[in-house]
Structure formats: C-alpha cells, structure tokens
Write an enzyme that holds these catalytic residues in place. Structure first.
Site, PDB file in Angstrom:
ATOM      1  N   VAL A   1       0.838  -1.206   0.000  1.00  0.00           N
ATOM      2  CA  VAL A   1       0.000   0.000   0.000  1.00  0.00           C
ATOM      3  C   VAL A   1       0.875   1.259   0.000  1.00  0.00           C
ATOM      4  O   VAL A   1       0.656   2.192  -0.773  1.00  0.00           O
ATOM      5  CB  VAL A   1      -0.959   0.025   1.216  1.00  0.00           C
ATOM      6  CG1 VAL A   1      -1.805   1.292   1.199  1.00  0.00           C
ATOM      7  CG2 VAL A   1      -1.866  -1.204   1.223  1.00  0.00           C
TER       8      VAL A   1
ATOM      9  N   ARG B   1      -8.951 -10.791  15.195  1.00  0.00           N
ATOM     10  CA  ARG B   1      -9.018  -9.339  15.041  1.00  0.00           C
ATOM     11  C   ARG B   1      -8.310  -8.644  16.194  1.00  0.00           C
ATOM     12  O   ARG B   1      -7.682  -7.604  16.022  1.00  0.00           O
ATOM     13  CB  ARG B   1     -10.470  -8.880  14.998  1.00  0.00           C
ATOM     14  CG  ARG B   1     -11.043  -8.962  13.626  1.00  0.00           C
ATOM     15  CD  ARG B   1     -12.506  -8.604  13.601  1.00  0.00           C
ATOM     16  NE  ARG B   1     -13.108  -9.206  12.430  1.00  0.00           N
ATOM     17  CZ  ARG B   1     -13.096  -8.653  11.233  1.00  0.00           C
ATOM     18  NH1 ARG B   1     -12.543  -7.484  11.039  1.00  0.00           N
ATOM     19  NH2 ARG B   1     -13.635  -9.268  10.201  1.00  0.00           N
TER      20      ARG B   1
ATOM     21  N   HIS C   1     -14.744   0.751   8.967  1.00  0.00           N
ATOM     22  CA  HIS C   1     -14.229   0.002   7.831  1.00  0.00           C
ATOM     23  C   HIS C   1     -14.284  -1.468   8.220  1.00  0.00           C
ATOM     24  O   HIS C   1     -13.630  -1.879   9.157  1.00  0.00           O
ATOM     25  CB  HIS C   1     -12.792   0.445   7.586  1.00  0.00           C
ATOM     26  CG  HIS C   1     -12.203  -0.099   6.328  1.00  0.00           C
ATOM     27  ND1 HIS C   1     -12.855  -0.056   5.127  1.00  0.00           N
ATOM     28  CD2 HIS C   1     -11.002  -0.656   6.087  1.00  0.00           C
ATOM     29  CE1 HIS C   1     -12.064  -0.584   4.200  1.00  0.00           C
ATOM     30  NE2 HIS C   1     -10.944  -0.964   4.755  1.00  0.00           N
TER      31      HIS C   1
HETATM   32  N1  APR Z   1       7.954   1.077  11.238  1.00  0.00           N
HETATM   33  C1  APR Z   1       7.964   1.241   9.899  1.00  0.00           C
HETATM   34  N2  APR Z   1       7.514   0.300   9.035  1.00  0.00           N
HETATM   35  C2  APR Z   1       7.047  -0.832   9.565  1.00  0.00           C
HETATM   36  C3  APR Z   1       6.983  -1.063  10.957  1.00  0.00           C
HETATM   37  C4  APR Z   1       7.481  -0.044  11.813  1.00  0.00           C
HETATM   38  N3  APR Z   1       7.457  -0.166  13.133  1.00  0.00           N
HETATM   39  N4  APR Z   1       6.460  -2.284  11.145  1.00  0.00           N
HETATM   40  C5  APR Z   1       6.168  -2.805   9.942  1.00  0.00           C
HETATM   41  N5  APR Z   1       6.526  -1.930   8.975  1.00  0.00           N
HETATM   42  C6  APR Z   1       6.419  -2.079   7.518  1.00  0.00           C
HETATM   43  C7  APR Z   1       6.812  -3.465   7.032  1.00  0.00           C
HETATM   44  O1  APR Z   1       8.229  -3.632   7.010  1.00  0.00           O
HETATM   45  C8  APR Z   1       6.191  -3.485   5.636  1.00  0.00           C
HETATM   46  O2  APR Z   1       7.103  -3.055   4.634  1.00  0.00           O
HETATM   47  O3  APR Z   1       5.085  -1.936   7.072  1.00  0.00           O
HETATM   48  C9  APR Z   1       5.022  -2.506   5.753  1.00  0.00           C
HETATM   49  C10 APR Z   1       3.653  -3.145   5.560  1.00  0.00           C
HETATM   50  O4  APR Z   1       3.570  -3.548   4.247  1.00  0.00           O
HETATM   51  P1  APR Z   1       2.799  -4.863   3.748  1.00  0.00           P
HETATM   52  O5  APR Z   1       3.113  -5.983   4.654  1.00  0.00           O
HETATM   53  O6  APR Z   1       3.058  -4.991   2.283  1.00  0.00           O
HETATM   54  O7  APR Z   1       1.250  -4.519   4.009  1.00  0.00           O
HETATM   55  P2  APR Z   1       0.279  -3.659   3.050  1.00  0.00           P
HETATM   56  O8  APR Z   1      -0.413  -4.573   2.129  1.00  0.00           O
HETATM   57  O9  APR Z   1       1.011  -2.490   2.506  1.00  0.00           O
HETATM   58  O10 APR Z   1      -0.802  -3.175   4.141  1.00  0.00           O
HETATM   59  C11 APR Z   1      -0.447  -2.278   5.152  1.00  0.00           C
HETATM   60  O11 APR Z   1      -2.569  -1.188   5.140  1.00  0.00           O
HETATM   61  O12 APR Z   1      -4.558  -1.648   4.053  1.00  0.00           O
HETATM   62  C12 APR Z   1      -3.837  -1.773   5.266  1.00  0.00           C
HETATM   63  O13 APR Z   1      -4.694  -3.828   6.245  1.00  0.00           O
HETATM   64  C13 APR Z   1      -3.587  -3.226   5.625  1.00  0.00           C
HETATM   65  O14 APR Z   1      -2.888  -2.721   7.859  1.00  0.00           O
HETATM   66  C14 APR Z   1      -2.437  -3.080   6.568  1.00  0.00           C
HETATM   67  C15 APR Z   1      -1.658  -1.883   5.973  1.00  0.00           C
END
Ligand code: APR
Length: 309
Positions: free
Chosen positions: A14, A89, A176
């Site tokens: 995202v 959840r 949501h």
């Molecule tokens: N600080 C910075 N980045 C972080 C941290 C942190 N403390 N913890 C996790 N991350 C990063 C991860 O390293 C990863 O790159 O957050 C990113 C999340 O990306 P994805 O796993 O690809 O998840 P994504 O599909 O982008 O969704 C993110 O958006 O729509 C919502 O439900 C979804 O809560 C989720 C969020």
C-alpha cells in the site's frame, strides 16, 4: 505553500504504491519510511528511475530515520500487518497498536503541524490511536476507509448499470469492515439515486459484495491484501488536503455530536482541505442506516477501550 512534502510510512504494497502515485501526479516530494533497512531506499530508487519515462519532476527518498521526515505537510501511515489466517481481530489490533503508536510519536515530533492520513487496519481504531498519540487536534488526524469502500461500491454499481465508475457518486459510511453502511439514497448515477434504478434485493446484494470487498481480494491473492484501490483512495485524500479542494470525501473523522455520535472516530462524509477536516457533512439517513452507523461506531469505541495507551 512551497513544494509540498509527504511522508509515507510503510514501504509495503500500500505504502509504496501510494508513494508512486503521489510523485507520478507531481503532488509532492515524498519520503518513504520503513523499519526494514534497504527496502524504502530500494523502492524509492526504482520509482525515481521511472521519472524520465513518466515525466514527473517530484522527488522521492527512502529512509529508516524519522529525522528525514521533518516538516512534512501530510503523513500517510500504512505500516503494520494485514490480518493473516489464524490471527484474530484482537491479535491484529494489539500488534498494530504497538507499531502505529511508535510511528505516530516519532512523526509528530518531527512534523508538529502535519496532517495524518491513517491507512493501517483496524482503521478506525488506529486513526483514534494516532489522534491520542500525536496530541494533534482531531481535524488533523483522518482515516482512509469510506473513500475506498465508496470506490468499490461505485465499481460494482457501474458494472451492474453499464456506466462509467466515475459516473457513480457513492456514499458508504460507518467503520471500515463488516459493519460499513452503504447509503443507497445518497448513491447517485447521473444524479439519480440507485433506489430508482435497481430493486432493493439487487441493492442488498451489491451492498454485501461491497462489505466483503477487501475479503474477496484476499481470497483471490491468497497472500496479502488489496493495495491498488486503497492507495488510490489515500492519495485522493492527500490531494484534497494539499490542493485545499474542500471536496466531500467519506472519511474516518472524530465525531462530536454529528449523527448523534460523540467522542468517537467513525466514517462519514467530510470536506477535506489544507487544515484537514474542514467540515463534517450530515446527510439524512433512514432509521435502519442510522442504527447501523451507531452500531458500527459502538464497535469502534469498544475496540478502542481495549487498548492500554
Ligand atoms: N515502522 C515502519 N515500518 C514498519 C513497521 C514499523 N514499526 N512495522 C512494519 N513496517 C512495515 C513493514 O516492514 C512493511 O514493509 O510496514 C510494511 C507493511 O507492508 P505490507 O506488509 O506490504 O502490508 P500492506 O499490504 O502495505 O498493508 C499495510 O494497510 O490496508 C492496510 O490492512 C492493511 O494494515 C495493513 C496496511
């Protein structure tokens, strides 16, 4: 405002896609942050190498340090987990509370005047948490949900009615998730409410598909969740804020009496502009919609009070 600066925290699906959309539209220079070393740097470099081809002039850097985010106008938070099989959840709620709480504290310190657009789920509770943790006035902390839910509703309706998705002005309220509240009377196609165009049974089916919109994609992808439409919706909110358009966008905002709800974050139409939420728009709901909105807000409240912050 000189050149706008937007921080996107989370360089996952995202976050990176939102960052890409922001620079491609030349809305702002972007700082992409992630906890994983090299990940935001690599994605930012890759996106910047498309600049000559795409023809944008905004810049993007990737970083693991919050100093680099200083004086951002808008902070989009996408970091955290999406729900995985076997994860309740509540597991997700506590896990993401830890992640988002830390991020908000860092970001607020370096950009005390920023507007926060929350994307991480569970969305409504995370938005409320960000408001508490940042200490920002509530009009500067907004959640992205209603715009995405409305966009999904508009797409399904456009398929049904054989029109362009953009011809549908959809309204979806509430939290949501399973308890979102599509509002057919305020969902217009060429100015006509869909209640005049479709049977109540068909509308009920499309409402349900909209409620399950995210789950339908998770099921198809098997790993991961939706990110093209979520990033589009977040960027539309960022644009409204940076360009001060004051357009009405369904957003997760802090209610203080509107819709008979007080001291709770929930999804309703709001005018967004330079100061964040410029105005909360109150539309007339049916008794059933009002009840559903209240139930949804109550759910958000109960989850928020599970947190120890
Ligand atoms: N600080 C910075 N980045 C972080 C941290 C942190 N403390 N913890 C996790 N991350 C990063 C991860 O390293 C990863 O790159 O957050 C990113 C999340 O990306 P994805 O796993 O690809 O998840 P994504 O599909 O982008 O969704 C993110 O958006 O729509 C919502 O439900 C979804 O809560 C989720 C969020």
């Amino acid at each position: 405002m000189g050149k706008a600066k937007v921080t996107v925290v989370g360089a996952g699906f995202v976050g990176a896609t939102a960052a890409q959309r922001i620079v491609e539209k030349d809305l702002a220079d972007v700082v992409l942050v992630d906890i994983v070393e090299g990940l935001p740097q690599g994605k930012a470099l890759d996106i910047m190498q498309s600049a000559a081809v795409e023809g944008f002039s905004s810049s993007m850097i990737g970083t693991n340090r919050y100093q680099d985010t200083a004086d951002s106008h808008v902070i989009v938070i996408t970091a955290g987990f999406a729900r995985k099989p076997g994860m309740s959840r509540d597991d997700l709620l506590f896990k993401n509370t830890e992640i988002v709480g830390g991020i908000v504290t860092e970001c607020a310190q370096y950009s005390p005047r920023a507007i926060i657009v929350m994307v991480t789920n569970p969305l409504d509770v995370m938005t409320w948490l960000a408001c508490k943790k940042s200490g920002f006035p509530a009009e500067r902390v907004i959640g992205m949900a209603g715009e995405l839910d409305s966009a999904r509703y508009a797409y399904f309706l456009s398929e049904e009615l054989k029109c362009k998705p953009n011809d549908v002005k959809a309204t979806v309220l509430g939290g949501h998730g399973d308890q979102m509240v599509p509002v057919p009377d305020y969902t217009l196609v060429h100015g006509k409410p869909i209640t005049q165009l479709l049977t109540p049974e068909r509308i009920a089916q499309i409402n349900q598909r909209t409620r399950d919109g995210g789950a339908e994609i998770v099921k198809l992808l098997k790993t991961g969740s939706a990110y093209y439409a979520p990033s589009s919706s977040a960027v539309r909110m960022v644009r409204a804020i940076l360009k001060d358009t004051r357009e009405t966008i369904p957003s997760c905002v802090y209610l203080q009496g509107q819709y008979g709800l007080k001291d709770v974050y929930c999804g309703v139409p709001a005018k967004l502009g330079r100061e964040g939420v410029q105005e909360i728009v109150e539309i007339t709901l049916t008794e059933a919609e009002r009840k559903a909105l209240h139930a949804s807000a109550e759910d958000v409240r109960q989850n928020f009070f599970k947190l120890t912050i």
